[in-house]
Design an enzyme around this catalytic site. Sequence first.
Site, mmCIF file in Angstrom:
data_model
loop_
_atom_site.group_PDB
_atom_site.id
_atom_site.type_symbol
_atom_site.label_atom_id
_atom_site.label_comp_id
_atom_site.label_asym_id
_atom_site.label_seq_id
_atom_site.Cartn_x
_atom_site.Cartn_y
_atom_site.Cartn_z
ATOM 1 N N ASP A 137 0.519 -1.307 0.150
ATOM 2 C CA ASP A 137 0.239 -0.085 0.319
ATOM 3 C C ASP A 137 1.012 1.090 0.294
ATOM 4 O O ASP A 137 1.944 1.025 -0.030
ATOM 5 C CB ASP A 137 -0.629 0.456 1.247
ATOM 6 C CG ASP A 137 -0.036 -0.144 2.639
ATOM 7 O OD1 ASP A 137 0.277 0.902 2.896
ATOM 8 O OD2 ASP A 137 -0.730 -1.436 3.444
ATOM 9 N N GLU A 161 21.721 -21.290 -19.402
ATOM 10 C CA GLU A 161 21.061 -20.694 -17.931
ATOM 11 C C GLU A 161 21.241 -19.462 -17.384
ATOM 12 O O GLU A 161 21.739 -18.616 -17.468
ATOM 13 C CB GLU A 161 19.701 -21.426 -17.613
ATOM 14 C CG GLU A 161 19.066 -22.017 -18.117
ATOM 15 C CD GLU A 161 17.478 -23.175 -17.452
ATOM 16 O OE1 GLU A 161 16.597 -22.754 -18.019
ATOM 17 O OE2 GLU A 161 17.985 -23.007 -16.278
#
Length: 737
Positions: free
Chosen positions: A534, A614
Amino acid sequence: MSIIDSGADHSITVQTKDSSYHMAVDGYGYLRHLYYGKRLEPEDLFYLYRNYDRGFSGNPRPAGNDRTYSLDAVCQEFSTSGVGDYRIPALRVMNTDGSRIADLRYVSHEIRPGKYTLPGLPTARDTDGDAQTLEVVLRDEPSKLTVRLLYGVLEKKNMITRAVIYENTGDNPIVLEKAGSCCLEIPYGNWDLMHFHGRHNRERAPERVPVLHGIQTIGSGRGMSSHQHNPFAILCDHLATEDHGDCYGLMYLYSGSFRAEIEGEPYGSVRAVMSPGDESFRWTLQPGTQFAAPEVLMCWADGLTKLSQQYHKAVRENICRGEYSLAHRPVLINSWEAAYFDISADRILKLAEQAANLGIELFVLDDGWFRGRKDDNAGLGDWEYDPEKLPEGLDYLIAGIRETGMLFGIWVEPEMVNENSDLYRTHPDWALAAPGRKPARGRNQLVLDLSREDVQDYIIQFMTELLTKYDISYIKWDFNRSVTDVYSHLLPAEQQGEVVHRGILGLYRVLETLTARFPKVLFEGCAGGGGRFDAGMMYYTPQIWGSDDTDPIERLIIQKGTSFGYPLSTVGAHVSIAPNHQTGRSTPISTRAAVAMTGAFGYELDLGLIDREEQEEIRRQVREYREDEPLIQRGLYYRLGEDTERMDAFSWLLVSEDQDQALLTVVATATHGNAPLIHVRLKGLDPDALYELREDGLKHSGAALMNAGYTLPQLTGDYPAFRLHLKRVQNGAGKEE
Ligand code: DGJ
C-alpha cells in the site's frame, strides 16, 4: 493558483492541470459537493441540482418548512449520521449523552501555500513546488466536535489529497466510532467499481463490477491492508476503456485495517467513503485532543491508462522517499527459494559467488539466519545470528559476500514474536493477547503490540544495533500473519478499540526513525508477499515484495492488477526456478525474466541447479535490465490487453517520457496450432517519428505502429515471451537523430 475562492458565496474550486473539484456552502450552512471531473473554470454549479420533496427523507432544521431540502438527497463534501442522511456516513460519533448525532455545518475555510502534513502519518509531499492546502472547518455545535477537512492540491500531478482532523473543542469526551478520511460523491452517471482483491499467492487481481443500488464494501479487519483487498479503488464510467472515459481513483496511504464503501443510492448518485479501521474501531477524543484520519490520494483522468500513469508518477515522486526512490535499484539474489531455512555459511557464500559471477549486485539473506530459527516455530524476537548455522558469525559471512563485490542485505520480521524465544519469555505482555485467553497463532507466531512505546523502542533499538554493527545496505521487512486477539495491556477497556490504529502509528514511528537514521539503506516491504502492498508503506519502503507466487504466469495477473495504481519501481519481482515452487509449472527462463523485469528485478533460486546456458542467459538478462531500468522505472506504462488477451497473451508497453524509446512485452499463456498471429497496436509513440525495432531490424513510423499496429512472429513452445525494444531514429521533421 490552484485553489480559487469565489468570496461571498463561499464556493471553492480546486484546480489541477486537467481536473476541477467544486464545492460550495449552501443557504442552510451545509458544505455541498458540486463537481469533480475534467477541468472547468469556476462558475456557479448549483444549477445541476434541483430540490423536490423526497418523502421520507427528513428536512434539517435550518431548512425550516422547506420540504424540498433533504441531506438524504444532496451531494455533500462530508457525510455524517443522525441528522437525516441515511447513506454511508464518513463520521459516526457517540456523544457523552449516548446520542449518535453530529450535525456538521460550515464554519470557515482557509487556503494556504504548500502541502499539509499529518501527525505520525504518511502524506504525499510537494515535490514540484506547486502545492496548496485548503482547510474547511465544519462543526457540530452541541458537542463542539470540530472537523477540519484537508485538501492538498498537487497541480502538475493532477492529484487532490484528502484527510481529516477531528478535534474535540468541547468539554466532554466524544467517541469516534467511524472517522472517515474522505467522502466522494458523483451525482449522475452509470458507474463501475474496480477493485483489487486476492489472497496469499494471488494479490491484487483486478475486478470490475457495476456499482449496485446498495453498499459494496472492500476492506480489511486484519490489522494490515491485506492480501484480500488492496486499499485502492477506481470508480469509472460503465463505458470507460483504457483510453477514454471518466475514471476516479481513491488510493489510501494507510497500512492497517480499513474500509472503502461504495454506495449506489436511490436518487442515482454514487458515494464513496474511505475510513481507517473496521467495525471494532473506537477512538475516544478527550476535550482538547485531535485525531488525524489518514490521507487519500484522489485523481480524475480520462481513461484507465492515464489514471494509472498519473498514479505511477505521483507515488514514485511524491510518496516514495529516500535515496533509492528514483535511483537504480541493485539487481538482487534472495536466499529464500534457494535455501529456505537450511542456511550455512558455505551454502550462502557459494550462492553469493555464483551470483556475483553473473553480474548480480546485492545478496539478500532471507529468513533462517537468527538464533533458534530452525523452522517457523522459534526464533522471532531473538535477532542475533544463529551460532549453530553461522559459527564464524555474521561479520564473516558479510565480509565473504562483500568480497565478491556484492552488497549485503538481510531479512527481518520485527513486529512478530515466537513463543519459543527469549524475547517472549522475558516480555510475554508485549504480544497482543487478552487476559485469560490464549491468543490464536498464525504461522506459529504472535503479533507484538506496536501500540506500546516500549515495544516500538525495542524494535528501533535492535534494528539500530543491527544496522550499525554490520555492513548492511538493504532490509527486507516482513510481516507474516494477520492480527488477532487485539488487546493491549497498557490501555483501559474503553480504549481497546484504538489498539489496531495505534499499532499502525507505532509502526510508522519505527519506520520513520529508522529510515531517517539510515538513509542509505534500501528498505523493501513484505507481508507474506504483497499483504501490505500500500501507499502508506511505500512512504517508507520504496519497493515491496509483490507476491510469494513467483510463477510468471500467475504474476501476469498480479502485476497487471498492481499496475492500475502502483509504479513498476515499487513491485519486487524475481526469477525463480522451474518447475515453480508454488505451482509446479515450468516456464522458460526468458519468460520468467520478461515478467520479473517489469518490476524491481531480482533472482531467487539455487544457481547450482541451472546449466551453463541458463547461467549465460542470466548474465545477459542482468545487463539488459541495467540498460532498460530507466525506462522500466520511469516510463509511461500502457496495458495492451484489450488487443491481446482474447488471444491468450498478456501485453504491455513502456514508453519514455520523451518518446525516444519504448519496450513492448508480450507473454503467451497458451499456444495453439495454426493459430492467428498476435497483433497489437502500440500507444504513446510520436506518430511522426521513425522507430527502429531492435529485435527484428525493421524501421517504422510511430503512426504505423500505433494505427496499423505490429504483428508478432509466431510464438511456439510453453509460455513463450516476446520483447521488442524500439528506438527513435528519425524525428518528425525527417532528420536522422
Ligand atoms: C514470507 C515472504 O514473503 C518470503 O519471501 C520469505 O521472506 C518468507 N516470508 C520467510 O519467512
